[in-house]
Design a protein around this motif. Structure first.
Motif, PDB file in Angstrom:
ATOM      1  N   LEU A 258       0.859  -1.172   0.000  1.00  0.00           N
ATOM      2  CA  LEU A 258       0.000   0.000   0.000  1.00  0.00           C
ATOM      3  C   LEU A 258       0.898   1.226   0.000  1.00  0.00           C
ATOM      4  O   LEU A 258       1.776   1.347   0.867  1.00  0.00           O
ATOM      5  N   GLU A 259       0.725   2.122  -0.978  1.00  0.00           N
ATOM      6  CA  GLU A 259       1.450   3.395  -0.956  1.00  0.00           C
ATOM      7  C   GLU A 259       0.440   4.533  -0.943  1.00  0.00           C
ATOM      8  O   GLU A 259      -0.539   4.523  -1.705  1.00  0.00           O
ATOM      9  N   ILE A 260       0.699   5.504  -0.057  1.00  0.00           N
ATOM     10  CA  ILE A 260      -0.218   6.613   0.203  1.00  0.00           C
ATOM     11  C   ILE A 260       0.547   7.924   0.031  1.00  0.00           C
ATOM     12  O   ILE A 260       1.675   8.057   0.529  1.00  0.00           O
ATOM     13  N   TYR A 261      -0.068   8.895  -0.640  1.00  0.00           N
ATOM     14  CA  TYR A 261       0.534  10.222  -0.783  1.00  0.00           C
ATOM     15  C   TYR A 261      -0.529  11.278  -0.542  1.00  0.00           C
ATOM     16  O   TYR A 261      -1.658  11.169  -1.035  1.00  0.00           O
ATOM     17  N   GLU A 262      -0.158  12.297   0.233  1.00  0.00           N
ATOM     18  CA  GLU A 262      -1.070  13.403   0.513  1.00  0.00           C
ATOM     19  C   GLU A 262      -0.341  14.726   0.315  1.00  0.00           C
ATOM     20  O   GLU A 262       0.665  15.007   0.983  1.00  0.00           O
ATOM     21  N   ALA A 263      -0.847  15.523  -0.625  1.00  0.00           N
ATOM     22  CA  ALA A 263      -0.261  16.838  -0.886  1.00  0.00           C
ATOM     23  C   ALA A 263      -0.473  17.744   0.324  1.00  0.00           C
ATOM     24  O   ALA A 263      -1.462  17.634   1.048  1.00  0.00           O
ATOM     25  N   TYR A 264       0.499  18.625   0.520  1.00  0.00           N
ATOM     26  CA  TYR A 264       0.471  19.640   1.583  1.00  0.00           C
ATOM     27  C   TYR A 264       0.533  19.009   2.976  1.00  0.00           C
ATOM     28  O   TYR A 264       0.189  19.646   3.966  1.00  0.00           O
ATOM     29  N   SER A 265       0.964  17.762   3.054  1.00  0.00           N
ATOM     30  CA  SER A 265       1.150  17.080   4.330  1.00  0.00           C
ATOM     31  C   SER A 265       2.641  16.805   4.522  1.00  0.00           C
ATOM     32  O   SER A 265       3.479  17.327   3.790  1.00  0.00           O
ATOM     33  N   ASP A 266       2.983  15.990   5.507  1.00  0.00           N
ATOM     34  CA  ASP A 266       4.379  15.639   5.774  1.00  0.00           C
ATOM     35  C   ASP A 266       4.416  14.326   6.534  1.00  0.00           C
ATOM     36  O   ASP A 266       3.405  13.621   6.636  1.00  0.00           O
TER      37      ASP A 266
END
Length: 486
Positions: A258-266
């Motif tokens: 599972l790969e997860i990416y969230e813009a404007y996060s860290d």
């Protein structure tokens, strides 16, 4: 000792006898009222039901036969009476073998022993089993046979079926959790011109139509980051990765990631997600935050431990470790019983210490923070130390389960890092990905979760093969050739 060929011949003879009596050995569709678990849950005396399943036991008693059906979800007893179904249908039923698939029309009742049972009014043969199931009382015992013939393992070992039922529920709840947080599930290419996003040996293939060599992906990371550039702010992919490397207790060359990416996060945003996701899964699937038993027992109650990479190394090797010369460090490692290569530098020696002497001791959930920059070329540096990157590796039961980063979004620094990693072979650099970054990738948090390992931990399994339906094995042909060579 009777072998499978003799059993098969007897079953073929029964098949022909049934065919002569008008029973098609491989029948048509059969409309059920539900699976056996649902029938049991909705039990009512004299209720009419239609079920279909596999025969697991047959007990003949003169003019009566008791049998057990199983469909993977449950078992149910049958009562077949000669007076109820007629002489010909009764005689035909006596020709059935264990493993045959049948459809039954009947009525529910409870025996004098208190067993919910279906009184059969009629039956159909749906599929004749030509080979016997594993021995009735002991099931499929040989470990390799269980992996190689998983279908028999599922039939004969109910606890194995339960493992994979729970795996299905775990993955479903992961999707539910991410969807509830506004993430979109996407699909990216598994066949890629450059195998990027991780440091691993890829499987290579040939794309004949394009006349190009291609690779099975080792990670979806670079394509998911392209989607961040394109304006998908919250994305994840739950699918297969492939790494042409070894097989062992925690590694399979084809695995679920599972790969997860969230813009404007860290990385802090990723920490919130992984804690929330695992707690959600534990509560929904197991009803508790304490899973496993004995030395495998894990408590997912918050807070989870945090420790820096350097502090863990110093705890193990001494406060002066990072002040030692390379020769002094190698001598200390040698005294600790580790074998290292002469060409290794301090970074590699230190990481060997971490992987061999430290990681396996981290049993309860632990976020290992602030790792050396050279180990993770796709992460952003920490603000207070340019030698470290703003990441964590979540370790549970001695296994890395989820690395997460504050993602590097500077395309110039990213190119430099990838060039350093590629060394002399600059063809390994994914220039299309760097071009995408130069169009402006937002700051982001990203994380990978090894699903097979997470399921191992949640279920207390000791080997990754126990939680993969069809794990990779050496082919029987190849195995036999190796034996002949010896």
């Amino acid at each position: 000792m009777t072998d499978n060929n003799e059993y098969r011949q007897q079953r073929l003879e029964n098949l022909e006898k049934l065919r002569e009596m008008g029973y098609k050995p491989f029948g048509k569709a059969f409309k059920r009222d539900g699976n056996l678990k649902e029938i049991r849950e909705g039990f009512a005396e004299e209720k009419k039901v239609k079920v279909a399943a596999r025969l697991l036991t047959i007990r003949k008693m003169g003019k009566s036969i008791f049998a057990d059906l199983s469909d993977g979800e449950g078992r149910f007893q049958l009562y077949v009476g000669k007076n109820q179904i007629g002489e010909e249908a009764f005689a035909a039923f006596k020709l059935l073998d264990l493993g045959d698939q049948i459809g039954v029309d009947g009525e529910l009742f409870t025996t004098r022993m208190g067993e919910p049972t279906i009184k059969v009014a009629s039956w159909e043969l749906l599929s004749k089993s030509l080979l016997p199931l594993p021995e009735k009382w002991h099931g499929l015992q040989d470990v390799e046979a269980r992996y190689r013939q998983r279908y028999l393992d599922l039939i004969s070992n109910s606890e194995v079926r339960d493992v994979f039922n729970k795996r299905i529920k775990i993955i479903s709840e992961i999707r539910s959790y991410l969807s509830g947080r506004g993430f979109y599930e996407v699909e990216t290419p598994m066949i890629q011109s450059e195998a990027g996003g991780a440091a691993a040996k890829p499987f290579q293939t040939r794309y004949n139509a394009l006349g190009e060599d291609m690779f099975l992906r080792i990670a979806p990371e670079l394509y998911l980051k392209r989607l961040l550039v394109g304006g998908f702010d919250k994305v994840y992919e739950l699918n297969r990765n492939f790494r042409n490397e070894g097989l062992d207790r925690t590694h399979n060359p084809e695995f679920t990631m599972l790969e997860i990416y969230e813009a404007y996060s860290d990385v802090e945003g990723m920490k919130d997600i992984i804690q929330g996701m695992i707690i959600h899964v534990a509560e929904k699937v197991f009803g508790t935050l304490q899973v496993g038993e004995g030395e495998n027992a894990i408590d997912f109650s918050l807070p989870w431990r945090e420790a820096t990479y350097h502090d863990l190394v110093k705890e193990k090797m001494g406060d002066d470790w990072f002040d030692l010369s390379l020769d002094e460090a190698k001598a200390k490692v040698d005294a600790a019983g580790l074998a290292i290569e002469p060409a290794w530098d301090m970074l590699m020696v230190t990481h060997e210490v971490y992987e061999k002497l430290i990681e396996h001791t981290l049993i309860q959930p632990t976020f290992v923070r602030r790792l050396p920059k050279q180990l993770i070329p796709l992460a952003k540096e920490t603000e207070d130390n340019s030698d470290l990157v703003d990441v964590f590796e979540l370790v549970i039961r001695g296994q890395e389960v989820a690395p997460a980063y504050t993602e590097l979004n500077d395309p110039l620094v990213q190119r430099q890092r990838l060039e350093e990693q590629a060394g002399e072979d600059l063809t390994k650099i994914d220039d299309d990905f760097l071009t995408a970054m130069e169009h402006g990738m937002p700051p982001a948090g990203g994380m990978g979760v090894g699903i097979d390992r997470l399921i191992m931990i949640l279920l207390g399994a000791d080997a990754i093969r126990d939680v993969i339906l069809f794990p990779q094995l050496r082919s029987l042909k190849s195995k036999n050739e190796c034996v002949e060579e010896v």
